[in-house]
Design a protein around this motif. Structure first.
Motif, PDB file in Angstrom:
ATOM      1  N   HIS A 111      -1.121  14.760  -6.211  1.00 41.54           N
ATOM      2  CA  HIS A 111      -1.066  13.707  -5.465  1.00 41.54           C
ATOM      3  C   HIS A 111      -2.207  13.642  -4.212  1.00 41.54           C
ATOM      4  O   HIS A 111      -2.734  12.525  -3.975  1.00 41.54           O
ATOM      5  N   HIS A 115      -5.242  10.890  -3.305  1.00 47.81           N
ATOM      6  CA  HIS A 115      -5.686  10.273  -1.868  1.00 47.81           C
ATOM      7  C   HIS A 115      -6.982  10.688  -1.803  1.00 47.81           C
ATOM      8  O   HIS A 115      -8.034   9.872  -1.109  1.00 47.81           O
ATOM      9  N   SER A 135      -1.250  11.519   5.569  1.00 46.26           N
ATOM     10  CA  SER A 135       0.143  10.747   5.014  1.00 46.26           C
ATOM     11  C   SER A 135       1.439  11.026   5.482  1.00 46.26           C
ATOM     12  O   SER A 135       1.506  11.794   6.750  1.00 46.26           O
ATOM     13  N   ASP A 315       0.698   5.146  -1.039  1.00 46.72           N
ATOM     14  CA  ASP A 315       1.005   5.693  -2.375  1.00 46.72           C
ATOM     15  C   ASP A 315       0.620   4.266  -3.331  1.00 46.72           C
ATOM     16  O   ASP A 315       1.315   3.225  -3.125  1.00 46.72           O
ATOM     17  N   MET A 319      -4.783   5.141  -7.472  1.00 47.97           N
ATOM     18  CA  MET A 319      -5.347   6.317  -7.063  1.00 47.97           C
ATOM     19  C   MET A 319      -4.799   7.358  -8.118  1.00 47.97           C
ATOM     20  O   MET A 319      -5.867   8.247  -8.358  1.00 47.97           O
TER      21      MET A 319
END
Ligand code: KG4
Ligand code: ZN
Length: 350
Positions: A111, A115, A135, A315, A319
Motif C-alpha cells: 500500500h 502511494h 498518511s 486511499d 493507485m
C-alpha cells in the motif's frame, strides 16, 4: 496492458481498472465513513465485514463502468499489506481468485508503494525523486529510486502526521477522520494572529539534524489547550483558531524536515539529468496549506513540485491498479501463495 486494482487495507473499499497508457478506465470507491463514525475511528472487525459486503458490487460496478469482462484483463493487483489484516485478506483473496480463474498474473501490492508511485500515474515523473509520504498510519521521507527500491531518509518516531490531525480533531469534537475537518475549520479562521497568540504549539524536532518526525508532543499540546477552554462543546471560533495554528505548525514541521532531506537528496544526486522533483503523496497530501508550503519550498531549491490530484491522495483503487501496471511491465508478479502482511516496510520490498 490492462490491470485491475483492489484496495481494502483500511476503511475504503476501492476497485480501479487502468491501462498502461495511464487511462483510468474505472475508479470506484466506497468509503465506510458511516459505519465507523459512531466509534470515532476505524474498527477493524467492522471494516473487514464491510469489505466482504461491498467488494463484489464494487467490482461489478467497475467492470461495467469500463465496459469490460474479466477475460479482458492482463493482470490483477491487490493490496497485500500493510494495513488492517482482515480487510487486506478480503481484497487479496478476491484478487487471487480473479487471477486464478482467468489464468493471469497476480501482483501483491504494498500500500505504501502504491502511494509512492501514484504521482507517476498523473505526472511525467522520472526516478529518482524525493518523496514525503504522509498518511493516517505513516510519515516518511524517502528517495524513490525505482519500482521496489526505496531509501528511507526519515520517519516518525511516534504518531503519523495524519494520525496527529485525526487525534487532534477528535479532541476538538470534529468528526473522524479529522484531517479534512481541521483544514476546513482552519480556513474559517478569521483572526490568524490571535490563533497563534492564543494557541501556540511546539514544533518537535525543529532544527535537528536528520529527517525524522515526532508528533506526540504536538498532540499533547493540543489536548492541553482544549482542556483550558470552557468545558462542553467548544466555540467554533476557538476550534477554527486552534485548527489554524495546528495546520500552520504541521506545514512548518514538514518544511523543516524536508530542508534536510533536500540537502541529502542533492548530495546523493549532484548531476541528475532532469529537474529534481519534490513529491508529496498519501492522504495528508490533500491538505492545501501543506501543498502550497511544499510548492514554495521546491521553488526555492530549483525543484519541481509534484502532488497527485486531491481524489488520488487518499486511499483509492487507481493507485493499486497503477502499481500493478508498473510491476507487471517489469515482470514483478507474485505467486498465489503470497501472504497478507499487517506490517510491510518499504525497505523489505523488491
Ligand atoms: O492515505 P490515507 O487515505 O489512508 C492511509 O493510508 O492512512 O490517509 C488518511 C489520512 C487521515 O489521517 C486523514 O485525516 C488525512 O489522511 N487527511 C488529511 C486531509 N485529507 C485526508 N489531513 C490533512 N488535511 C487534509 N485535507
Ligand atoms: Zn493510504
Amino acid at each position: 496492458m490492462i490491470v485491475l486494482g483492489i484496495e481494502t487495507s483500511c476503511d475504503e473499499t476501492a476497485v480501479a481498472i487502468i491501462r498502461d497508457d495511464k487511462t483510468i478506465m474505472a475508479n470506484v470507491l466506497l468509503s465506510q465513513l458511516k459505519e465507523h463514525r459512531a466509534f470515532g475511528g476505524v474498527v477493524p472487525e467492522i471494516a473487514a465485514r464491510s469489505h466482504m459486503e461491498y467488494l463484489q458490487p464494487i467490482l461489478i460496478a467497475a467492470m461495467q463502468y469500463a465496459n469490460m469482462e474479466f477475460c479482458d484483463l492482463d493482470g490483477v493487483a491487490a493490496t497485500c499489506g500493510p494495513g488492517l489484516i482482515g480487510g487486506v485478506m478480503v481484497g487479496m483473496m478476491a484478487g487471487k481468485a480473479i487471477a486464478s480463474s482467468q489464468n493471469i498474473p497476480f501482483i501483491a501490492v504494498n500500500h505504501l508503494e502504491a502511494h509512492a508511485l501514484t504521482p507517476r500515474l498523473t505526472h511525467d515523473l522520472k526516478f529518482p525523486y524525493l518523496l514525503l509520504l504522509v498518511s493516517g498510519g505513516h510519515s516518511q521521507i524517502l528517495i524513490v529510486e525505482d519500482v521496489g527500491k526505496y531509501k528511507k531518509l526519515g520517519s516518525t518516531l511516534d504518531d503519523a502526521m495524519g494520525e496527529c490531525f485525526d487525534k487532534s480533531g477528535k479532541l476538538m469534537g470534529l468528526p473522524h477522520p479529522g484531517g479534512p475537518h481541521v483544514e476546513k475549520a482552519a480556513m474559517a479562521c478569521k483572526d490568524t494572529q490571535k490563533a497563534f497568540e492564543k494557541f501556540p504549539l511546539p514544533q518537535p524536532m525543529k532544527g535537528r539534524a536528520g529527517c525524522d518526525f515526532s508528533f506526540s508532543g504536538l498532540k499533547t499540546a493540543v489536548r492541553l489547550h482544549v482542556e483550558k477552554l470552557p468545558a462542553g462543546k467548544l466555540e467554533y471560533e476557538d476550534v477554527s483558531q486552534l485548527c489554524y495554528s495546528l495546520q500552520e505548525t504541521m506545514s512548518e514541521i514538514a518544511v523543516d524536515r524536508l530542508k534536510n532531506a533536500i540537502a541529502q537528496f542533492k548530495s546523493i544526486y549532484p548531476d541528475l539529468q532532469h529537474t529534481p522533483a519534490l513529491v508529496v503523496s498519501g492522504g495528508v497530501a490533500a491538505n492545501k496549506k501543506i501543498r502550497n508550503a511544499l510548492n514554495s519550498l521546491a521553488a526555492l531549491h530549483d525543484m519541481e513540485f509534484v502532488a497527485p490530484p486531491l481524489n488520488l491522495c487518499s486511499d483509492n483503487g487507481a493507485m493499486i491498479a497503477w502499481t500493478g501496471v508498473e510491476r507487471l511491465k517489469r515482470n514483478m508478479t507474485n505467486t498465489l501463495d503470497i501472504a497478507a502482511r499487517p506490517r510491510w516496510p518499504l525497505e523489505d520490498l523488491n
